[in-house]
Every structure is written in structure tokens, then in C-alpha cells.
Design an enzyme around this catalytic site. Structure first.
Site, PDB file in Angstrom:
ATOM      1  N   GLU A  56       0.835  -1.206   0.000  1.00  0.00           N
ATOM      2  CA  GLU A  56       0.000   0.000   0.000  1.00  0.00           C
ATOM      3  C   GLU A  56       0.870   1.256   0.000  1.00  0.00           C
ATOM      4  OE1 GLU A  56      -0.107  -2.655   1.911  1.00  0.00           O
ATOM      5  OE2 GLU A  56      -2.042  -2.941   2.858  1.00  0.00           O
ATOM      6  N   CYS A  94       0.414   1.638   7.318  1.00  0.00           N
ATOM      7  CA  CYS A  94      -0.233   1.990   6.042  1.00  0.00           C
ATOM      8  C   CYS A  94      -1.500   2.793   6.290  1.00  0.00           C
ATOM      9  CB  CYS A  94      -0.530   0.736   5.225  1.00  0.00           C
ATOM     10  SG  CYS A  94       0.975  -0.007   4.579  1.00  0.00           S
TER      11      CYS A  94
HETATM   12  N1  THU Z   1       2.340  -6.421   4.129  1.00  0.00           N
HETATM   13  C1  THU Z   1       1.886  -5.558   3.167  1.00  0.00           C
HETATM   14  O1  THU Z   1       2.560  -5.319   2.160  1.00  0.00           O
HETATM   15  N2  THU Z   1       0.679  -4.988   3.362  1.00  0.00           N
HETATM   16  C2  THU Z   1      -0.164  -5.266   4.396  1.00  0.00           C
HETATM   17  O2  THU Z   1      -1.246  -4.717   4.443  1.00  0.00           O
HETATM   18  C3  THU Z   1       0.239  -6.209   5.424  1.00  0.00           C
HETATM   19  C4  THU Z   1       1.626  -6.717   5.334  1.00  0.00           C
HETATM   20  C5  THU Z   1       3.635  -7.090   3.908  1.00  0.00           C
HETATM   21  C6  THU Z   1       4.759  -6.646   4.771  1.00  0.00           C
HETATM   22  C7  THU Z   1       5.642  -7.866   4.761  1.00  0.00           C
HETATM   23  O3  THU Z   1       6.470  -7.825   3.604  1.00  0.00           O
HETATM   24  C8  THU Z   1       4.691  -9.030   4.612  1.00  0.00           C
HETATM   25  O4  THU Z   1       3.480  -8.474   4.136  1.00  0.00           O
HETATM   26  C9  THU Z   1       4.432  -9.780   5.896  1.00  0.00           C
HETATM   27  O5  THU Z   1       4.082  -8.920   6.918  1.00  0.00           O
END
Ligand code: THU
Length: 138
Positions: A56, A94
Site C-alpha cells: 500500500e 499503512c
Molecule cells: N504487508 C503488506 O505489504 N501490506 C499489508 O497490508 C500487510 C503486510 C507485507 C509486509 C511484509 O512484507 C509481509 O506483508 C508480511 O508482513
């Protein structure tokens, strides 16, 4: 304006670019502006775990770095080795970034399992009493 399905498809496509060698949890996002532009993003992990950037925020920062500030909605898809099996709500960091740039009462977060199966949630319901730019103006 695009249909939700189109936004979700673009998020699914962006998820393929996820750099997640540590968690193996791939996330993709597609952010739409009120002007009908799209900014996609994936999560980008780092050996120093705290340097990881969520999908995000990748999408938001790309848009803001190009001068865009009018955001309508974002579609998010995420999942581990089994693929996208359930909704992936945004993390607190985020949500804080969304709070900075979006109107909480109208900004939509589309939590998708597929282009056909998704839920539309308002930012105000995910972050009911968030701290935002308004506080610093009072
Ligand atoms: N992650 C995201 O990219 N967006 C989210 O809304 C939740 C978590 C990613 C961060 C990390 O690379 C992986 O997911 C595990 O937490």
C-alpha cells in the site's frame, strides 16, 4: 472510473512483483485517484526487517512522488504460499499513511480475495480515531 474488478486485477498483477524472500507473503495494491489514474505497488522486504515497505505504501509513495494527492480508493490482495485465500487488511503504518492523504469518510479500501469476491470498507471504519494532519492545525 474503473470498476472494482479492474482495480483488483491490477493489484493481483502488482502482487506478482512482490519482493518477499523473508515472509513469503506477497501483497499487491492498486491505488486509484479521483482523476482516474492508477498507481500499483507491492511489498518490498529487507534483510533489516524494519526497512520493509508494504504494498500500500509503495503505491502511495509512487503516486505522491509524481504529484498526485487526490485518492479515491485502493484495492489490496495478499497471501502466502497458498496464494490469496483471505482478505489482507492494511497494517497500522499503512493506515497512518492513508490518514495523511485521504478523506477518511469517503476513501475506500477494497479488501479482495479475487475480482469477484471482495469487501469495500471505508478508511474511517479501519481507523476510527486516527491522528492526522487536522490535529496539527488546531
Ligand atoms: N504487508 C503488506 O505489504 N501490506 C499489508 O497490508 C500487510 C503486510 C507485507 C509486509 C511484509 O512484507 C509481509 O506483508 C508480511 O508482513
Amino acid at each position: 472510473m474503473a470498476e472494482e474488478q479492474q482495480l483488483i486485477r491490477m493489484a493481483i498483477e502488482a502482487r506478482k512483483k512482490s519482493y518477499s524472500p523473508y515472509s513469503h507473503f506477497k501483497v499487491g495494491a492498486c491505488l486509484e485517484t479521483w482523476g482516474g489514474k492508477f498507481y500499483t505497488g507491492c511489498n518490498i522486504e529487507n534483510a533489516g526487517y524494519t526497512a520493509t515497505n508494504c504494498a500500500e505504501r509503495t503505491a502511495f509513495f509512487q503516486a505522491v512522488s509524481e504529484g498526485e494527492y487526490n485518492f479515491r480508493r485502493i484495492a489490496i490482495v495478499g497471501g502466502g504460499e497458498k496464494g490469496i485465500t483471505e482478505a489482507c487488511p492494511p497494517c497500522g503504518v499503512c493506515l497512518q499513511v492513508m490518514m495523511e492523504f485521504c478523506d477518511r469518510d469517503v476513501f475506500q479500501v477494497i479488501l479482495a480475495k479475487s475480482p469477484e469476491e471482495y469487501e469495500v470498507v471505508l478508511l474511517k471504519d479501519l481507523l476510527p480515531r486516527g491522528f492526522g494532519p487536522g490535529q496539527l492545525k488546531r
